[in-house]
Design an enzyme around this catalytic site. Structure first.
Site, PDB file in Angstrom:
ATOM      1  CG  ASN A   9      -1.694   1.235   1.433  1.00 55.67           C
ATOM      2  OD1 ASN A   9      -1.843   2.024   0.496  1.00 55.67           O
ATOM      3  ND2 ASN A   9      -2.211   1.444   2.631  1.00 55.67           N
ATOM      4  CE  LYS A  11       0.028   3.385   4.701  1.00 55.64           C
ATOM      5  NZ  LYS A  11       0.134   3.492   6.138  1.00 55.64           N
ATOM      6  CG  HIS A  94      -5.639   2.216   5.289  1.00 53.47           C
ATOM      7  ND1 HIS A  94      -5.167   3.193   6.129  1.00 53.47           N
ATOM      8  CD2 HIS A  94      -4.645   1.302   5.159  1.00 53.47           C
ATOM      9  CE1 HIS A  94      -3.917   2.879   6.473  1.00 53.47           C
ATOM     10  NE2 HIS A  94      -3.577   1.738   5.899  1.00 53.47           N
ATOM     11  CD  GLU A  96      -2.625   5.785   6.668  1.00 51.62           C
ATOM     12  OE1 GLU A  96      -2.647   5.805   5.424  1.00 51.62           O
ATOM     13  OE2 GLU A  96      -1.705   5.263   7.331  1.00 51.62           O
ATOM     14  CD  GLU A 166      -3.329  -2.175   7.469  1.00 48.19           C
ATOM     15  OE1 GLU A 166      -2.225  -2.389   6.979  1.00 48.19           O
ATOM     16  OE2 GLU A 166      -4.008  -1.165   7.185  1.00 48.19           O
ATOM     17  N   GLY A 172       2.859   2.548  10.678  1.00 47.46           N
ATOM     18  CA  GLY A 172       3.841   3.617  10.462  1.00 47.46           C
ATOM     19  C   GLY A 172       4.582   4.035  11.724  1.00 47.46           C
ATOM     20  CB  SER A 212       5.487  -1.467  11.939  1.00 50.02           C
ATOM     21  OG  SER A 212       5.162  -0.096  12.106  1.00 50.02           O
TER      22      SER A 212
HETATM   23  P1  PGA Z   1       3.058   0.465   7.549  1.00 50.04           P
HETATM   24  O1  PGA Z   1       1.594   0.690   6.948  1.00 50.04           O
HETATM   25  O2  PGA Z   1       3.565  -0.847   7.020  1.00 50.04           O
HETATM   26  O3  PGA Z   1       3.862   1.634   7.075  1.00 50.04           O
HETATM   27  O4  PGA Z   1       2.913   0.443   9.049  1.00 50.04           O
HETATM   28  C1  PGA Z   1       0.697  -0.374   6.790  1.00 50.04           C
HETATM   29  C2  PGA Z   1      -0.612   0.119   6.236  1.00 50.04           C
HETATM   30  O5  PGA Z   1      -1.076   1.191   6.669  1.00 50.04           O
HETATM   31  O6  PGA Z   1      -1.237  -0.515   5.361  1.00 50.04           O
END
Ligand code: PGA
Length: 249
Positions: A9, A11, A94, A96, A166, A172, A212
């Site tokens: 992903n 983003k 997601h 976000e 998640e 992140g 992460s």
């Molecule tokens: P990340 O993001 O691996 O940077 O923690 C995962 C995601 O939000 O899909």
């Protein structure tokens, strides 16, 4: 056998030139036969990526879409538009999108319906905040996200659904759920699906872990019984680290 999946992903990262560089490098790679590899570039680079990857075994994923099929929704993208540029899979829910764009379970349920109606595959994201986990309400919250956003679909629809668990506190942040915490929640998700649908549906569904995931922790996480792969953010932006994760089963 459940599908093993690693989905990157991106983003809001990678412009056209950066996407081209990534794709040129990705196309030199050999993928393990038992892993489905997916990438989710930005909307603007989907068609370019689709054309570039035509001869390669990489599925193209959109990061979001609107719940309506068309109309006066300035700035939005429909399922039909995504399919027309080669993206047959979409990430919905997601954290976000939930946090920064106010997408609640009701809107997500509509998006799920639109995706199904348009014969798209859905990567449906769920996850709790740190506060929920501290209060001990994380299982309940996950159950609500599933029941309000997804559990109205028919048995047949599950054929094209992938779940991504998640935990928001791990996205992140460099902080991952421990393999045991991931397994505990994935098992719970599967059990929750089995309670509302058929056991065989729950057994077949791929449940990805996200938050992460890096080359040095992927194999331990993917080694858990109910973890069928990962949704990868930061570590999917470089071919080298992405490929190490793809090869972590
Ligand atoms: P990340 O993001 O691996 O940077 O923690 C995962 C995601 O939000 O899909």
């Amino acid at each position: 056998m459940r599908k093993k999946i690693v989905a990157g992903n991106w983003k809001m990262n990678n412009d056209l030139a950066e996407t081209e560089l990534f794709l040129a490098e990705l196309k030199k790679q050999v993928f393990p036969e038992n892993v489905v590899v997916m990438i989710a570039p930005s909307f603007t680079n989907l068609n370019h990526a689709f054309k570039s990857l035509r001869e390669h075994n990489v599925e193209l994923v959109a990061q979001n879409m609107h719940q309506n099929n068309e109309g006066a929704f300035t700035g939005e993208i429909s399922a039909k538009m995504l399919k027309s540029v080669g993206a047959k899979t979409v990430i919905l829910g997601h954290s976000e999108r939930r946090a920064f764009f106010n997408e609640d379970n009701a809107v997500l349920a509509e998006k799920v319906n639109t995706a199904i109606e348009n014969e798209m595959t859905i990567i449906f994201c769920i996850g709790e905040e740190l506060e929920d986990r501290k209060k001990g309400t994380h299982f309940e919250l996950i159950k609500t996200q599933l029941s309000e956003g997804l559990f109205h679909v028919s048995d047949d629809a599950w054929e094209n659904i992938i779940i991504a668990y998640e935990p928001v506190w791990a996205i992140g942040t460099g902080e991952t759920a421990s393999p045991a915490q991931a397994q505990e929640m994935h098992k719970f998700i599967r059990k929750t699906i089995a309670e509302s649908y058929l056991e065989v549906i729950a057994e077949k569904i791929s449940i990805l872990y996200g938050g992460s995931v890096k080359p040095d922790n992927a194999s331990e996480i993917f080694g858990q019984d109910d973890v069928d792969g990962g949704l990868i953010g930061g570590a999917s932006l470089k071919v080298d680290s992405f490929m190490k994760i793809v090869n972590s089963f």
